[in-house]
Structure formats: C-alpha cells, structure tokens
Scaffold this active site. Structure first.
Site, PDB file in Angstrom:
ATOM      1  N   SER A 259      -4.081  10.070  13.389  1.00 16.43           N
ATOM      2  CA  SER A 259      -4.611  10.843  12.266  1.00 16.43           C
ATOM      3  C   SER A 259      -5.810  10.214  11.571  1.00 16.43           C
ATOM      4  CB  SER A 259      -3.508  11.105  11.248  1.00 16.43           C
ATOM      5  OG  SER A 259      -2.574  12.010  11.799  1.00 16.43           O
ATOM      6  N   THR A 260      -5.985   8.907  11.669  1.00 12.88           N
ATOM      7  CA  THR A 260      -7.172   8.310  11.038  1.00 12.88           C
ATOM      8  C   THR A 260      -8.450   8.841  11.672  1.00 12.88           C
ATOM      9  OG1 THR A 260      -7.107   6.355  12.488  1.00 12.88           O
ATOM     10  CG2 THR A 260      -5.972   6.197  10.354  1.00 12.88           C
TER      11      THR A 260
END
Length: 190
Positions: free
Chosen positions: A49-50
C-alpha cells in the site's frame, strides 16, 4: 532483518541509514556476506500500500481523478479474469479519491490504475526512480524488479496497489520524499 533510512526531502541527503543484523567492521571476515550487505540499497520487497502514492500521483497529475472525485468501491472486491477477487479490508461504498488513499482501498486503487492505463503508470514508475539505480554514492545498489511488459490487466491491478514490483528501501524513501517536497525526485546522497 530490517532497515531504516531517513532522507531529507528538500535535498536528498541521507540523514540516517541502519541495517539489522549488523556487523563489526573491525573483524569484517568474521561475518557472512549476508550480514555485511547494505539492505537499504540491496534488498528488494513488494511495497504494498505504500506504493499507492505512485498510483495517486499519476491519477492526479494526469487529471484522471481529482481528490474529491468519487470512486465506487462497492461491494468491497473487484473481479479480474484469471484470478481470485481482490478485496478491501472493509466494505466501502463510494469513496472520494482522497479517501481511497487514506483508507488504502485496493478496489479504488485498481480502478484508478485501470483509468490511468499501463503506459502512463509505467511512466510514473520510472519518474519515481523505480527500476533504476538512484545514486552514484551507493555502489552495489540494486535497481529493483520492474517489468513493464507484464502490465496486462492483472499486472496493472497488482501494480496499482503495490505488488508485482520490487523496490529497495532507498527507492521508497526517495519516492516518498519527492511527494513530501512537492514533486522533485532528488538523487539520494551521503
């Protein structure tokens, strides 16, 4: 094992870098090659998700979505041919694009990635410095794993939420720093 890298987003200066496990340079030969390597520049991982900051940046810069535009994330999963449904942790209805990022919606990120398209996503992956060595100050750095030829529908979906790409901690720190400073990707330096 683990790493830490802290970068000044305004200059690219590396303020701190640490690896674990570590070794004693006074008795260099007593440690294995694995213990001596600089994981910050040599280990690769799928950022998950980063990496959605790349998808978000591409969508906003290319005017695919504005921060308040709505994306329908119902019923909480998305089906793509040839693979299992990809789910969100929670079931969302319509989310603003900003909330897609805040809530880390996989469904919303995939829908954004599909609208951006493989060609433009590839451009942004390269603009953020992934798949390439970032600085001559770090000999032996790994360019990461990035195969734009794999961006079929499933590959683009995976990339949009931070999978099917391998990055180094240094590359991710540089990418996040470029968002923090308003859009300049500085060459990391010692």
């Amino acid at each position: 094992s683990g790493t830490v890298v802290i970068m000044n987003p305004q200059t690219g200066a590396i303020l701190a870098m640490a690896n674990y496990p570590t070794f004693n340079p006074n008795i260099y030969g007593a440690f294995s090659d694995e213990d001596r390597k600089n994981r910050v520049i040599q280990d690769i991982y799928e950022p998950g998700s980063t990496f959605k900051l790349v998808t978000a940046s591409a969508a906003i810069e290319e005017r695919v979505y504005g921060v308040s535009d709505l994306i329908d994330c119902a019923p909480g999963f998305i089906k793509l041919s040839g693979r299992k449904p990809i789910r969100d942790v929670h079931t969302y209805g319509a989310l603003s694009f900003e909330d897609v990022i805040v809530k880390s919606s996989n469904v919303g990120a995939i829908k954004a990635g599909m609208r951006i398209g493989a060609e433009r996503m590839s451009l942004y992956v390269n603009r953020f410095g992934f798949g390439q060595a970032l600085s001559p100050d770090f000999r032996g750095q790994t360019p990461g794993l990035w195969r734009p030829q794999d961006l079929n529908e499933s590959g683009l979906a995976s990339l949009s939420m931070g999978y099917q790409i391998g990055v180094t901690p240094l590359q991710m720190a540089a990418a996040v720093s470029s968002v923090a400073n308003g859009g300049t990707l500085y060459e990391p330096r010692l």
